[in-house]
Write a protein that holds these residues in place. Sequence first.
Motif, PDB file in Angstrom:
ATOM      1  N   UNK A 186       0.848  -1.187   0.000  1.00  0.00           N
ATOM      2  CA  UNK A 186       0.000   0.000   0.000  1.00  0.00           C
ATOM      3  C   UNK A 186       0.883   1.236   0.000  1.00  0.00           C
ATOM      4  N   UNK A 187       0.700   2.123  -0.954  1.00  0.00           N
ATOM      5  CA  UNK A 187       1.385   3.408  -0.802  1.00  0.00           C
ATOM      6  C   UNK A 187       0.405   4.550  -1.010  1.00  0.00           C
ATOM      7  N   UNK A 188       0.570   5.568  -0.188  1.00  0.00           N
ATOM      8  CA  UNK A 188      -0.286   6.755  -0.225  1.00  0.00           C
ATOM      9  C   UNK A 188       0.628   7.971  -0.322  1.00  0.00           C
ATOM     10  N   UNK A 189       0.473   8.734  -1.381  1.00  0.00           N
ATOM     11  CA  UNK A 189       1.288   9.936  -1.575  1.00  0.00           C
ATOM     12  C   UNK A 189       0.374  11.151  -1.583  1.00  0.00           C
ATOM     13  N   UNK A 190       0.617  12.092  -0.696  1.00  0.00           N
ATOM     14  CA  UNK A 190      -0.187  13.308  -0.625  1.00  0.00           C
ATOM     15  C   UNK A 190       0.604  14.437  -1.284  1.00  0.00           C
ATOM     16  N   UNK A 191       0.008  15.084  -2.281  1.00  0.00           N
ATOM     17  CA  UNK A 191       0.693  16.156  -3.009  1.00  0.00           C
ATOM     18  C   UNK A 191      -0.016  17.481  -2.759  1.00  0.00           C
ATOM     19  N   UNK A 192       0.710  18.430  -2.154  1.00  0.00           N
ATOM     20  CA  UNK A 192       0.151  19.770  -1.895  1.00  0.00           C
ATOM     21  C   UNK A 192       0.553  20.703  -3.034  1.00  0.00           C
TER      22      UNK A 192
END
Lengths: 304, 274
Positions: A186-192
């Motif tokens: 599982x990978x979760x990448x948050x991009x602001x």
Amino acid sequence: MDPTGPVGEELSDEQKIRIAKWFLLNSPPGEIQYVAKDLQGVLSNDVIYQAAAREAFPIHNKEQLLSVEMSDGSGHVLVCQYGEISINHFIELRTAQVATINHIKQVCTGVRLATDSELPSTYPEGYRSAIDSEVMRYVEEAFPAGHCAVYVTKGKDVDDSGCFELTIVISSAKLSPKNFCNGRWRSIWVAQFDNGLRTVELKGHIKISAHYFEDGNVQLDTVYDDKESTILQGPSETASAVVTIIQNFESAYLACLEDCYSKLSDNTFKELRRKLPITRTLFPWHTARQLSMNRELTREMSNK
Amino acid sequence: MEAALGLMRRMPPSLSRTALSSLLLLLPDHSSELLSLVDQPLEVLWDEGCGKQFLLCDYNRDGDSHRSPWSNTYHPPLEDGVLPPAHLRDLEVEANEIFALYRDQYYEGGISSVYLWETDSPEGFAACFLIKKDGSRTGEGRRGLLEQGLWDAIHVIEVEKANDETTAHYCLTSTVMLSMKSATGFQGSFDLSGSITRQMEADLSLSEGHLSNMGRMIEDMESKLRNGLDQVYFGKTREMVFTLREPLDTLTATSATGQSIQHEVINDIVRSRT
């Protein structure tokens, strides 16, 4: 957390539900249905089981980033908090649909078109769909059974001067209960996206779980966090930069795990038990009594 | 019962204590059966009189007290606590001394205890060999590689004299439980935990005595379990990681991808010049 709490004479139904939930929530990837079956056997009380299942399955499915085939055959929808419209409705932005999920059966029972208010506005959607295509390309190459989705998690309705946030989710499961092994990446990448500073800040969280249980029970769990940033450009340039960062980090992480495994056998495992004594020979059981007496003697001598 | 054991096989081994105490609460009528079928990480008590630690299990328990193998007394004190008969106690004393040497050579530390008791078979007995090691950097890890590292080994041997008086039949059941948590060098964690149980039987000559026979069987079994965990069980989890996410070719001058790009660039240059 200990679900059992203080030990009482007779468990209340509430305590039983809490314990049942604990078992369901700690199911390894792809095994919640088996855990549920055993749990029903242990509880032999359907009311308690159903109450626990109602609460635990949605949490477990979202934590696992479960991918479910949509009932109209138009692709997969990821069950995750970022696409959650209501407890059993999840949005799939590639086809602009909302899927109805039966959490306990882990299937999609229906789809409908998303309403305008559920969809992101043109500006963030431009970036979202550009990144989605790039991530799909990467996932197809690197994850044999991978699924991915990109969500607008903040600033869904901004115009072209606003800031917003995208969340990129990758979920890949390999379930082969017949071979006694299951696992999930599982990978979760948050991009602001910051329109003032013209930057994109990326924060990644990768989790891997693996369970091997032929005549035993061995589980691997890894967690890894990292961050990086890039400059904000047009959608396609930004998408390519963002996905390159993700791909490089995930490749480097995999190399790091390989390194961990290579050191395991000869270094790390030695901390627990050596393969052989320092003498590199088996323990001398036949002369051990003598050895023990010698040691006693040395100890007595040194005490004097 | 089957369902309860099924759950124990699926819950993370690092949470086995919580899992078992939960099952005990749900199935109070099966508590003794559960406790005897499910192995748990060993607990430690301090024998003040001898200045030594000893390990607890069902075989040195009487009521709420446990017998120390060093002083043969119960902690907390218990009047009329069950004691092994004199001939078994002699063997027990020797077994504890020698097993401590064995433990030191393989484990470079750790705690061990051996308990013996009588069985129903004539001239037969049973023994339980326990080892616990904390290999973390704050524990007895010599190399400082583990944030957390626990190894628990439980070996139970049943011994029966054969009819010919010169050999005995040994039946060994061994369980190893371990959990390792190492820092990966990245800002992340790497946890491996597991438990496996195996059985082994042998008919052995009594020429070197019970202790040598039992010791060799345990040594052999521990090596097999360690090797199995290392090669097979950990190997399978590694295989899983690299099946989930394939290691992509990294783009370097010498890699296949790098080489093919180089060729293309050279071809482009050659073409543009002609």
